[in-house]
Motif scaffolding. Structure first.
Motif, short mmCIF file in Angstrom:
data_model
loop_
_atom_site.label_atom_id
_atom_site.label_comp_id
_atom_site.label_asym_id
_atom_site.label_seq_id
_atom_site.Cartn_x
_atom_site.Cartn_y
_atom_site.Cartn_z
N ASP A 16 0.83 -1.21 0.00
CA ASP A 16 0.00 0.00 0.00
C ASP A 16 0.86 1.26 0.00
O ASP A 16 0.52 2.26 -0.64
CB ASP A 16 -0.92 0.01 1.23
N TRP A 18 3.93 1.65 -1.28
CA TRP A 18 4.51 1.90 -2.60
C TRP A 18 3.45 2.23 -3.64
O TRP A 18 3.70 2.98 -4.59
CB TRP A 18 5.32 0.68 -3.05
N THR A 19 2.24 1.70 -3.47
CA THR A 19 1.14 2.07 -4.37
C THR A 19 0.80 3.55 -4.23
O THR A 19 0.58 4.25 -5.23
CB THR A 19 -0.11 1.22 -4.06
N ALA A 20 0.75 4.02 -2.98
CA ALA A 20 0.47 5.44 -2.73
C ALA A 20 1.55 6.32 -3.35
O ALA A 20 1.26 7.35 -3.97
CB ALA A 20 0.36 5.70 -1.24
N ALA A 22 3.45 5.58 -5.89
CA ALA A 22 3.33 5.51 -7.35
C ALA A 22 2.25 6.47 -7.87
O ALA A 22 2.41 7.08 -8.94
CB ALA A 22 3.01 4.08 -7.77
N PHE A 23 1.16 6.60 -7.13
CA PHE A 23 0.10 7.53 -7.54
C PHE A 23 0.49 8.99 -7.33
O PHE A 23 0.04 9.87 -8.05
CB PHE A 23 -1.19 7.22 -6.77
N LEU A 24 1.34 9.24 -6.33
CA LEU A 24 1.73 10.61 -6.02
C LEU A 24 2.84 11.14 -6.92
O LEU A 24 2.93 12.35 -7.13
CB LEU A 24 2.18 10.70 -4.56
N PRO A 26 3.43 11.17 -10.25
CA PRO A 26 3.07 12.04 -11.39
C PRO A 26 2.67 13.45 -10.97
O PRO A 26 3.10 14.43 -11.59
CB PRO A 26 1.90 11.29 -12.04
N SER A 27 1.86 13.55 -9.92
CA SER A 27 1.47 14.87 -9.43
C SER A 27 2.67 15.65 -8.92
O SER A 27 2.80 16.85 -9.14
CB SER A 27 0.43 14.74 -8.31
#
Length: 313
Positions: A16, A18-20, A22-24, A26-27
């Motif tokens: 979880d 590393w998933t978070a 990964a989503f952050l 790009p922003s």
């Protein structure tokens, strides 16, 4: 068995985590490039000689900044911004707090009053500027009614300075014309402070007021010694947000008055736009932008720092 469950939970938390990230990412990259990268580029241009259509990035030092602080128009802009900011913030706080206290008295038709005061926030500053330009036009709007009382104010066309004295190249004092702009801005943003204060008032436990009344406190004392101190965090938030709006304001001024006669309603945002995109003085325009950023930072950074210290404690 318990050890296996603990290992699975750790793996799930790690996944979880590393998933978070990964989503952050790009922003984070977009903000890094399109916010901080462009701020850095603007600062670089402000230190160059790029004041023609042909790019010239040779180092100019602080020449553009020194030019601005000696410039009559920019000095007038700083004066106008100071008085606009002070009046705007003060009136938004006073009117928003006063209206929220009145609405909090369990009035009939409360939702109607609340919607009426919040409606201006649905408009853009461009629309507000056009509407109030007509309402405060010396030959139309309110003056049609005021002339029956022998009053014909010039509103945003007035070039007089209240309490003025010579300061640098300008007359330092309250420009009468800036009051018209303040009226339009306050009309639009009072609903925001009203909503903030009303939420704060509704969040205060009624038992605290009842206890104060039992101790013999008057309603005025309850508000002065209990309610208002508890609303101080909201007041600080309103001050920061309104200061951020007032220091970088452009669209309301541009639509309503422009720079005004003798620059009595001019602000750095308008000056930056005309300098950069009409005069092609890109380095000077970038310098104005950096100064505007620093003015906003004077309010924002201490607030963020104090909030961070409060969270850590």
């Amino acid at each position: 068995m318990a050890k296996e469950i603990q290992i699975k939970n750790k793996k799930k938390i790690s996944r979880d985590h590393w998933t978070a990230i990964a989503f952050l990412i790009p922003s984070f990259i977009l903000i890094l490039v399109f916010v901080y990268g462009f701020i850095g580029w603007t600062g670089y241009v402000s230190l160059s000689n790029y004041n023609t259509i042909v790019p010239d990035f040779s180092f100019a030092g602080l020449k553009n900044y020194l030019y601005l602080f000696k410039d009559f128009r920019f000095q007038a802009d700083l004066r106008n911004t100071l008085f606009f900011t002070v009046l705007f913030i003060a009136l938004v706080i006073v009117l928003g707090l006063g209206l929220s206290i009145l609405i909090d008295q369990k009035l009939k038709g409360e939702s109607i009053f609340r919607n009426i005061f919040l409606f201006p926030m649905a408009l853009s500053f461009i629309v507000t500027g056009v509407v109030w330009q007509w309402l405060l036009n010396p030959s139309t709007g309110f003056n049609h009614f005021l002339k029956f009382f022998g009053i014909t104010p010039k509103w945003y066309t007035d070039t007089n300075i209240i309490g003025g004295f010579q300061w640098g190249s300008i007359e330092f004092g309250l420009p009468v014309a800036i009051i018209a702009v303040v009226i339009a801005a306050v009309w639009q943003m009072t609903g925001f402070s009203l909503a903030m204060y009303l939420a704060g008032l509704r969040g205060i436990d009624e038992s605290m007021r009842e206890a104060a009344r039992m101790d013999g406190a008057s309603e005025f004392q309850i508000y002065r010694k209990i309610i208002l101190p508890m609303l101080m965090p909201i007041t600080m938030s309103v001050v920061i947000i309104m200061a951020h709006i007032s220091l970088k304001i452009f669209d309301l001024i541009y639509a309503m008055t422009g720079s005004g006669a003798n620059f009595v309603t001019d602000v750095p945002g308008v000056y930056m736009f005309e300098t950069t995109f009409r005069g092609n003085y890109y380095a000077n325009g970038a310098a104005i932008a950096i100064i505007m950023l620093l003015l906003v930072a004077v309010f924002i950074v201490p607030y963020l720092w104090s909030s961070r210290k409060g969270d850590n404690s």
